[in-house]
Design a protein around this motif. Structure first.
Motif, PDB file in Angstrom:
ATOM      1  N   PRO A   4      60.523  74.928  33.575  1.00  0.00           N
ATOM      2  CA  PRO A   4      60.682  73.591  32.727  1.00  0.00           C
ATOM      3  C   PRO A   4      60.566  72.671  33.842  1.00  0.00           C
ATOM      4  N   ARG A   5      59.819  71.389  33.351  1.00  0.00           N
ATOM      5  CA  ARG A   5      59.463  70.340  34.093  1.00  0.00           C
ATOM      6  C   ARG A   5      60.757  69.369  34.075  1.00  0.00           C
ATOM      7  N   VAL A   6      61.734  69.617  35.108  1.00  0.00           N
ATOM      8  CA  VAL A   6      62.858  68.781  34.893  1.00  0.00           C
ATOM      9  C   VAL A   6      62.661  67.399  35.300  1.00  0.00           C
ATOM     10  N   HIS A   7      61.506  66.821  36.050  1.00  0.00           N
ATOM     11  CA  HIS A   7      61.558  65.524  36.427  1.00  0.00           C
ATOM     12  C   HIS A   7      60.767  64.965  35.397  1.00  0.00           C
ATOM     13  N   MET A 236      42.768  52.520  54.107  1.00  0.00           N
ATOM     14  CA  MET A 236      42.264  53.506  53.615  1.00  0.00           C
ATOM     15  C   MET A 236      43.144  54.730  53.886  1.00  0.00           C
ATOM     16  N   ALA A 237      43.941  54.742  55.098  1.00  0.00           N
ATOM     17  CA  ALA A 237      44.829  55.865  55.168  1.00  0.00           C
ATOM     18  C   ALA A 237      45.933  55.681  54.399  1.00  0.00           C
ATOM     19  N   GLU A 238      46.523  54.542  54.104  1.00  0.00           N
ATOM     20  CA  GLU A 238      47.623  54.224  53.133  1.00  0.00           C
ATOM     21  C   GLU A 238      47.170  54.874  51.601  1.00  0.00           C
ATOM     22  N   CYS A 239      46.096  54.345  51.154  1.00  0.00           N
ATOM     23  CA  CYS A 239      45.510  54.843  49.825  1.00  0.00           C
ATOM     24  C   CYS A 239      45.095  56.253  49.792  1.00  0.00           C
ATOM     25  N   LEU A 240      44.611  56.816  50.710  1.00  0.00           N
ATOM     26  CA  LEU A 240      44.337  58.134  50.873  1.00  0.00           C
ATOM     27  C   LEU A 240      45.478  59.222  50.498  1.00  0.00           C
ATOM     28  N   ALA A 241      46.554  58.803  50.962  1.00  0.00           N
ATOM     29  CA  ALA A 241      47.664  59.601  50.501  1.00  0.00           C
ATOM     30  C   ALA A 241      48.137  59.606  49.135  1.00  0.00           C
ATOM     31  N   VAL A 242      47.758  58.441  48.330  1.00  0.00           N
ATOM     32  CA  VAL A 242      48.039  58.369  46.948  1.00  0.00           C
ATOM     33  C   VAL A 242      46.874  59.344  46.505  1.00  0.00           C
ATOM     34  N   GLU A 243      45.679  59.129  46.811  1.00  0.00           N
ATOM     35  CA  GLU A 243      44.559  59.545  46.377  1.00  0.00           C
ATOM     36  C   GLU A 243      44.612  61.409  46.499  1.00  0.00           C
ATOM     37  N   ARG A 244      45.261  61.789  47.557  1.00  0.00           N
ATOM     38  CA  ARG A 244      45.632  63.174  47.574  1.00  0.00           C
ATOM     39  C   ARG A 244      46.659  63.698  46.688  1.00  0.00           C
ATOM     40  N   THR A 245      47.641  62.922  46.255  1.00  0.00           N
ATOM     41  CA  THR A 245      48.544  63.114  45.520  1.00  0.00           C
ATOM     42  C   THR A 245      48.093  63.329  44.068  1.00  0.00           C
ATOM     43  N   MET A 246      46.980  62.453  43.703  1.00  0.00           N
ATOM     44  CA  MET A 246      46.577  62.377  42.481  1.00  0.00           C
ATOM     45  C   MET A 246      45.679  63.794  42.373  1.00  0.00           C
ATOM     46  N   SER A 247      44.800  64.016  43.507  1.00  0.00           N
ATOM     47  CA  SER A 247      44.055  64.892  43.513  1.00  0.00           C
ATOM     48  C   SER A 247      44.780  66.373  43.282  1.00  0.00           C
ATOM     49  N   ALA A 295      56.279  77.778  41.363  1.00  0.00           N
ATOM     50  CA  ALA A 295      57.034  77.209  42.686  1.00  0.00           C
ATOM     51  C   ALA A 295      56.316  75.846  43.080  1.00  0.00           C
ATOM     52  N   THR A 296      54.827  75.937  42.996  1.00  0.00           N
ATOM     53  CA  THR A 296      53.904  74.633  43.526  1.00  0.00           C
ATOM     54  C   THR A 296      54.110  73.655  42.323  1.00  0.00           C
ATOM     55  N   GLN A 297      54.298  73.856  41.133  1.00  0.00           N
ATOM     56  CA  GLN A 297      54.522  72.741  40.325  1.00  0.00           C
ATOM     57  C   GLN A 297      56.042  72.142  40.484  1.00  0.00           C
ATOM     58  N   ALA A 298      56.901  72.749  40.895  1.00  0.00           N
ATOM     59  CA  ALA A 298      58.283  72.175  41.000  1.00  0.00           C
ATOM     60  C   ALA A 298      58.177  71.275  42.339  1.00  0.00           C
ATOM     61  N   TRP A 299      57.368  71.804  43.439  1.00  0.00           N
ATOM     62  CA  TRP A 299      57.274  70.840  44.561  1.00  0.00           C
ATOM     63  C   TRP A 299      56.500  69.950  44.210  1.00  0.00           C
ATOM     64  N   LEU A 300      55.307  69.783  43.520  1.00  0.00           N
ATOM     65  CA  LEU A 300      54.614  68.814  43.080  1.00  0.00           C
ATOM     66  C   LEU A 300      55.178  67.670  42.375  1.00  0.00           C
ATOM     67  N   ASP A 301      56.221  68.099  41.393  1.00  0.00           N
ATOM     68  CA  ASP A 301      56.762  66.983  40.871  1.00  0.00           C
ATOM     69  C   ASP A 301      57.942  66.319  41.408  1.00  0.00           C
ATOM     70  N   GLN A 302      58.638  67.055  42.672  1.00  0.00           N
ATOM     71  CA  GLN A 302      59.486  66.215  43.592  1.00  0.00           C
ATOM     72  C   GLN A 302      58.492  65.485  44.393  1.00  0.00           C
ATOM     73  N   THR A 324      47.851  72.937  46.720  1.00  0.00           N
ATOM     74  CA  THR A 324      47.520  72.984  45.296  1.00  0.00           C
ATOM     75  C   THR A 324      46.033  73.546  45.077  1.00  0.00           C
ATOM     76  N   SER A 325      44.917  72.796  45.911  1.00  0.00           N
ATOM     77  CA  SER A 325      43.368  73.113  45.824  1.00  0.00           C
ATOM     78  C   SER A 325      43.007  74.436  46.026  1.00  0.00           C
ATOM     79  N   GLU A 326      43.955  75.022  47.005  1.00  0.00           N
ATOM     80  CA  GLU A 326      43.689  76.544  47.336  1.00  0.00           C
ATOM     81  C   GLU A 326      44.140  77.382  46.355  1.00  0.00           C
TER      82      GLU A 326
END
Ligand SMILES: Cc1cc2nc3c(=O)[nH]c(=O)nc-3n(C[C@H](O)[C@H](O)[C@H](O)COP(=O)(O)OP(=O)(O)OC[C@H]3O[C@@H](n4cnc5c(N)ncnc54)[C@H](O)[C@@H]3O)c2cc1C
Length: 385
Positions: A4-7, A236-247, A295-302, A324-326
């Motif tokens: 379940p997606r508790v977040h 760019m360094a700041e926004c790339l963190a957002v980009e990587r989360t979205m990716s 496990a990865t989904q729970a971490w990503l959601d956090q 996630t990409s691997e």
């Protein structure tokens, strides 16, 4: 059953229902056309704009909904991947390019650029990569020379997503001679000297337009500089963190769908008188993937919750994108294998998903660069750099 997606709260699930219905009824049928022509249509961005789903974060003053909760963007991306095609890059528009305007544009710039971005009249793209350099962004050669009342831009970019249908490009260009002295500029496709090069043919993401763009003596008004000249690298360094989360959100959504269609397939397909899913090898691989996806989904959601609170570090975002990409690569590979020869056929979705997935380990920073970032965070940076 997935964990379940508790977040997510009730309103996120209601939003999911609304998005799902719309995509299934209005957009799923367009995927074949998008893949055939190599891009989505402007009308698709306008349709998203009418629903209020572009740049959800934009303030009401600019026509947006002012929703600064990445869980909604996550839901939008998950449903896009499930019902249409990962190549519909509204996510790049809203959450990869948008944050540069949100964070670094002044009020005057926001009022010029955001209403079009929110309505879908203006499709946005980000232009960092060049023919000679991608991972090493500090080495870009595109120049923006200060000419008093404007900057004169010369250079070229490649592999630009939304490059064919894009109207507004956030462009990284050198503003001085020092390495990494970079500014970020808004260049619009109607500026004299701006041109598009090839619409690049790719192994996957057929519905998405990736292109070359050129700047030949483009006079970029001073008013189109985002933030301060020379600060672009830090921005760019700041926004790339957002980009990587979205990716990472996109990768895991893609992996979940590949898992589901494979599960359906292996329950139906028989060999030696039994469903192929019931062979021990298939069952064990699927069980292992299910456990790791959960496990990865729970971490990503956090991490999404941390990103909402602006507490996700660049190292966290890099680790998330790496893992996630691997995992996505592993899921589509196993999924294709379990489809047998059918998995190699165009008519089976898993073959598209396999090809689409490969880029996730390369764009928004390669897996090797993600490891560099994580390694530096461990105090193991290369002393020569
Ligand atoms: C479909 C697609 C869409 C894209 N969209 C965009 C976009 O919208 N905007 C944009 O600006 N760019 C975009 N890109 C570019 C993408 O971000 C780059 O391709 C990526 O960052 C890698 O850069 P590169 O291709 O120059 O590879 P290189 O930097 O040349 O890397 C080649 C190899 O060397 C490795 N390597 C490099 N440096 C190191 C190091 N220090 N340590 C260890 N290994 C290293 C890399 O990991 C890789 O394996 C897109 C690319 C593709 C294919």
């Amino acid at each position: 059953m997935p964990f379940p997606r508790v977040h997510l709260e009730e309103e996120h699930e209601m939003f999911r229902d609304q998005v799902r219905r719309y995509l299934r009824d209005n957009m799923a049928g367009k995927v074949a056309k998008w893949r055939e022509q190599g891009h989505v249509d402007k009308e698709d961005f306008l349709a998203f704009g009418r629903e209020g789903w572009l740049c959800l974060w934009a303030d009401e003053a600019y026509g947006g909904l002012g929703i600064r909760d990445i869980r909604y963007d996550q839901v939008l991306q998950e449903e896009t991947v499930r019902w249409t095609d990962s190549g519909f890059f509204h996510n790049a528009h809203s959450m990869l390019v948008g944050p540069y305007l949100d964070r670094f544009a002044n009020d005057e710039q926001k009022s010029r650029f955001l209403p079009g971005a929110v309505s879908g009249e203006t499709v946005m793209a980000i232009a960092m990569t060049e023919p000679d350099t991608g991972s090493d962004l500090a080495a870009i050669r595109t120049k923006a020379e200060d000419q008093g009342d404007h900057y004169l831009m010369n250079g070229s970019k490649t592999y630009i997503s939304n490059g064919i249908i894009g109207d507004l490009f956030v462009v990284a260009a050198k503003t001085g001679e020092k390495r990494g002295e970079i500014g970020l500029f808004v260049v619009t496709s109607d500026m004299e000297g701006f041109s598009r090069g090839r619409h690049l043919k790719k192994m996957g993401l057929q519905a998405q337009d990736t292109a070359e763009i050129r700047f030949d003596n483009v006079r970029v008004p001073k008013e189109n500089l985002l933030g301060e000249a020379g600060m672009g690298f830090a921005y760019m360094a700041e926004c790339l963190a957002v980009e990587r989360t979205m990716s990472a959100i996109g990768s895991l959504a893609h992996a979940q769908v590949a898992f589901d269609i494979t599960l359906d397939f292996i329950k139906e397909r028989t060999a030696f008188g039994q469903p192929v899913g019931t062979f021990q090898n298939t069952r064990f691989v699927m069980a292992d993937l299910r456990a790791r996806l959960d496990a990865t989904q729970a971490w990503l959601d956090q991490c999404v919750m941390l990103a909402n609170a602006e507490k996700l570090t660049p190292e966290d975002a890099a680790a998330l994108k790496l893992v996630t990409s691997e995992l996505q690569g592993e899921v589509v590979d196993a999924g294709l294998q379990f489809h047998g020869g059918a998995g190699y056929m165009d008519e089976y979705e898993i073959s598209h998903m396999f090809r689409d997935a490969r880029i996730a380990r390369i764009y928004a920073g390669t897996s090797e660069i993600m490891k560099e970032i994580i390694g530096r965070g461990l105090g193991l940076g290369d002393p020569r750099r």
